[in-house]
Design a protein around this motif. Structure first.
Motif, PDB file in Angstrom:
ATOM      1  N   LYS A   1      47.277  21.906  69.327  1.00  0.00           N
ATOM      2  CA  LYS A   1      46.707  20.566  69.197  1.00  0.00           C
ATOM      3  C   LYS A   1      47.513  19.695  68.235  1.00  0.00           C
ATOM      4  CE  LYS A   1      42.213  18.313  68.565  1.00  0.00           C
ATOM      5  NZ  LYS A   1      40.794  18.504  68.176  1.00  0.00           N
ATOM      6  N   ILE A   2      48.100  20.297  67.208  1.00  0.00           N
ATOM      7  CA  ILE A   2      48.849  19.520  66.218  1.00  0.00           C
ATOM      8  C   ILE A   2      50.038  18.811  66.868  1.00  0.00           C
ATOM      9  CG2 ILE A   2      50.230  21.529  65.531  1.00  0.00           C
ATOM     10  CD1 ILE A   2      49.122  18.586  63.281  1.00  0.00           C
ATOM     11  N   VAL A   3      50.624  19.396  67.919  1.00  0.00           N
ATOM     12  CA  VAL A   3      51.757  18.758  68.584  1.00  0.00           C
ATOM     13  C   VAL A   3      51.323  17.448  69.240  1.00  0.00           C
ATOM     14  CG1 VAL A   3      53.462  18.988  70.436  1.00  0.00           C
ATOM     15  CG2 VAL A   3      53.015  20.906  68.911  1.00  0.00           C
ATOM     16  N   LYS A   4      50.108  17.417  69.796  1.00  0.00           N
ATOM     17  CA  LYS A   4      49.587  16.183  70.392  1.00  0.00           C
ATOM     18  C   LYS A   4      49.378  15.118  69.318  1.00  0.00           C
ATOM     19  CE  LYS A   4      47.270  18.664  74.145  1.00  0.00           C
ATOM     20  NZ  LYS A   4      45.977  18.989  74.789  1.00  0.00           N
ATOM     21  N   ILE A   5      48.913  15.543  68.142  1.00  0.00           N
ATOM     22  CA  ILE A   5      48.715  14.598  67.037  1.00  0.00           C
ATOM     23  C   ILE A   5      50.067  14.068  66.562  1.00  0.00           C
ATOM     24  CG2 ILE A   5      47.802  14.325  64.695  1.00  0.00           C
ATOM     25  CD1 ILE A   5      45.811  16.568  65.347  1.00  0.00           C
TER      26      ILE A   5
ATOM     27  N   PHE B   1      45.345  13.692  61.551  1.00  0.00           N
ATOM     28  CA  PHE B   1      44.895  15.087  61.521  1.00  0.00           C
ATOM     29  C   PHE B   1      43.502  15.181  60.919  1.00  0.00           C
ATOM     30  CE2 PHE B   1      44.593  19.273  59.451  1.00  0.00           C
ATOM     31  CZ  PHE B   1      44.812  20.102  60.547  1.00  0.00           C
ATOM     32  N   LEU B   2      43.265  14.431  59.841  1.00  0.00           N
ATOM     33  CA  LEU B   2      41.947  14.431  59.205  1.00  0.00           C
ATOM     34  C   LEU B   2      40.879  13.972  60.184  1.00  0.00           C
ATOM     35  CD1 LEU B   2      41.048  13.216  55.652  1.00  0.00           C
ATOM     36  CD2 LEU B   2      39.824  12.265  57.601  1.00  0.00           C
ATOM     37  N   ALA B   3      41.154  12.898  60.917  1.00  0.00           N
ATOM     38  CA  ALA B   3      40.158  12.346  61.841  1.00  0.00           C
ATOM     39  C   ALA B   3      39.984  13.212  63.075  1.00  0.00           C
ATOM     40  CB  ALA B   3      40.565  10.931  62.251  1.00  0.00           C
ATOM     41  N   ASP B   4      41.081  13.763  63.573  1.00  0.00           N
ATOM     42  CA  ASP B   4      41.057  14.435  64.867  1.00  0.00           C
ATOM     43  C   ASP B   4      40.286  15.752  64.849  1.00  0.00           C
ATOM     44  OD1 ASP B   4      42.596  13.991  67.596  1.00  0.00           O
ATOM     45  OD2 ASP B   4      42.574  16.159  67.215  1.00  0.00           O
ATOM     46  N   GLN B   5      40.015  16.294  63.679  1.00  0.00           N
ATOM     47  CA  GLN B   5      39.292  17.565  63.594  1.00  0.00           C
ATOM     48  C   GLN B   5      37.880  17.470  64.170  1.00  0.00           C
ATOM     49  OE1 GLN B   5      39.948  19.815  59.805  1.00  0.00           O
ATOM     50  NE2 GLN B   5      41.282  18.100  59.293  1.00  0.00           N
ATOM     51  N   PHE B   6      37.390  16.244  64.339  1.00  0.00           N
ATOM     52  CA  PHE B   6      36.027  16.052  64.847  1.00  0.00           C
ATOM     53  C   PHE B   6      36.006  15.354  66.202  1.00  0.00           C
ATOM     54  CE2 PHE B   6      36.249  15.761  60.237  1.00  0.00           C
ATOM     55  CZ  PHE B   6      35.507  16.872  59.892  1.00  0.00           C
ATOM     56  N   ILE B   7      37.177  15.202  66.817  1.00  0.00           N
ATOM     57  CA  ILE B   7      37.255  14.462  68.073  1.00  0.00           C
ATOM     58  C   ILE B   7      37.828  15.379  69.148  1.00  0.00           C
ATOM     59  CG2 ILE B   7      38.146  12.399  69.231  1.00  0.00           C
ATOM     60  CD1 ILE B   7      38.609  11.205  66.432  1.00  0.00           C
TER      61      ILE B   7
ATOM     62  N   LEU C   1      60.527  23.876  68.185  1.00  0.00           N
ATOM     63  CA  LEU C   1      60.140  24.704  67.037  1.00  0.00           C
ATOM     64  C   LEU C   1      58.853  25.474  67.355  1.00  0.00           C
ATOM     65  CD1 LEU C   1      61.207  25.063  64.045  1.00  0.00           C
ATOM     66  CD2 LEU C   1      59.413  23.458  63.388  1.00  0.00           C
ATOM     67  N   TYR C   2      57.891  24.784  67.931  1.00  0.00           N
ATOM     68  CA  TYR C   2      56.632  25.447  68.283  1.00  0.00           C
ATOM     69  C   TYR C   2      56.802  26.394  69.466  1.00  0.00           C
ATOM     70  CZ  TYR C   2      53.731  22.934  64.957  1.00  0.00           C
ATOM     71  OH  TYR C   2      53.149  22.483  63.788  1.00  0.00           O
TER      72      TYR C   2
END
Length: 305
Positions: A283-287, A163-169, A103-104
């Motif tokens: 990055k969302i695909v990795k999450i 997703f919430l956590a990963d925005q800062f990592i 899809l991506y």
């Protein structure tokens, strides 16, 4: 901006439709379902244009909102991308990781944006503290529910939290550890997930299902600072060590509707979209892949019952 809606297929989905309609506002242009006769009453009652062809909807719309699971509408999503429609997708939990990657890939080739519904990151309590978060080293997320979560709910809950956590990592995942206490083959009483990142950051997510009240909290631990957020009580506070003293700061929380904020963000990002930012593997695909890995570990726990 004209947004078409797919995924509402019967009068039983009316309440869901109303939430989407309220969030989209004047941007909701039309609706399509293979079950035309079933959604005709919704179309007439709320004066929303009804298309009997998905291709007609794609031709007339700038974006498509896919409600409910994308699984039965996966081919429609691919065709919408090929017709240069932006996508907002509520639920990918029933797709395989290969379907999601494809899809991506199609979105990348079409130079089109996909946005997943990740409403937790648009809650007002989170948005108000976001600018105070620089490089948390430990993020603790605690969710308690008075009902048993289904498998797809675990997927979406974990994806939202990651997703919430990963925005800062700004780091890759080093190790995933899970502890699960099953109630039966389909439900857990407790799930604890620990993700260790290459840069030393730790995210710990605990989900309980045997409790007397719903709780949703997150704590961000940074050097000389702790920020605690309570989504259920609409509360956020910062404790900071400064000049030998600990200061306490309560944040003023507004009452904005998180889904409305999320949809506004989607509309705005589409209107100002730069195709140069598109990637076949964002990055969302990795999450998402990490979420699948966690779900697989949890399924192995139940397989041993």
């Amino acid at each position: 901006m004209k947004v078409g809606l797919i995924g509402i297929n019967s009068p039983r989905n009316e309440n869901h439709f109303l939430k989407v309609k309220e969030a989209l506002g004047n941007n909701l242009y039309c609706i399509f379902s293979p079950h035309t006769e079933d959604i005709l009453p919704i179309s007439k009652t709320y004066n929303v244009k009804l298309f009997t062809s998905a291709n007609d909807l794609f031709e007339k719309s700038d974006a498509v909102y896919f409600a409910n699971s994308l699984k039965p509408n996966y081919d429609f999503a691919l065709n919408a991308l090929k017709k240069s429609c932006y996508l907002f997708i509520e639920d990918i939990s029933m797709l395989s990781i290969d379907e999601i990657k494809y899809l991506y890939k199609v979105a990348s080739e079409a130079r089109i944006k996909i946005q997943l519904k990740l409403t937790k990151s648009f809650l007002p309590e989170y948005l108000i503290v976001k600018n105070n978060l620089i490089e948390p080293k430990l993020i603790e997320i605690n969710d308690s529910y008075t009902y048993l979560l289904r498998n797809e709910e675990y997927f979406n809950t974990i994806l939202n939290n990651l997703f919430l956590a990963d925005q800062f990592i700004n780091s890759g995942v080093k190790k995933i550890s899970t502890l699960a206490l099953p109630l039966d083959k389909n439900h857990f009483g407790l799930v604890n997930i620990r993700i260790d990142y290459d840069n030393g950051t730790i995210v710990n997510i605990k989900t309980e299902n045997i409790v007397s009240e719903i709780k949703n909290t997150v704590s961000f631990y940074q050097p000389e600072q702790v920020i605690n957020v309570d989504f259920k009580q609409h509360f956020a506070v910062e404790h900071k060590f400064d000049m030998g003293h600990i200061s306490r700061n309560e944040f003023d929380i507004n009452q904005d509707n998180a889904l409305h904020t999320e949809i506004d963000n989607f509309i705005h990002s589409c209107q100002n979209f730069n195709p140069q930012n598109i990637s076949e593997s964002p990055k969302i695909v990795k999450i998402i892949k990490t979420t699948f890995d966690i779900i697989e570990q949890l399924s192995q726990t139940n397989n041993h019952l």
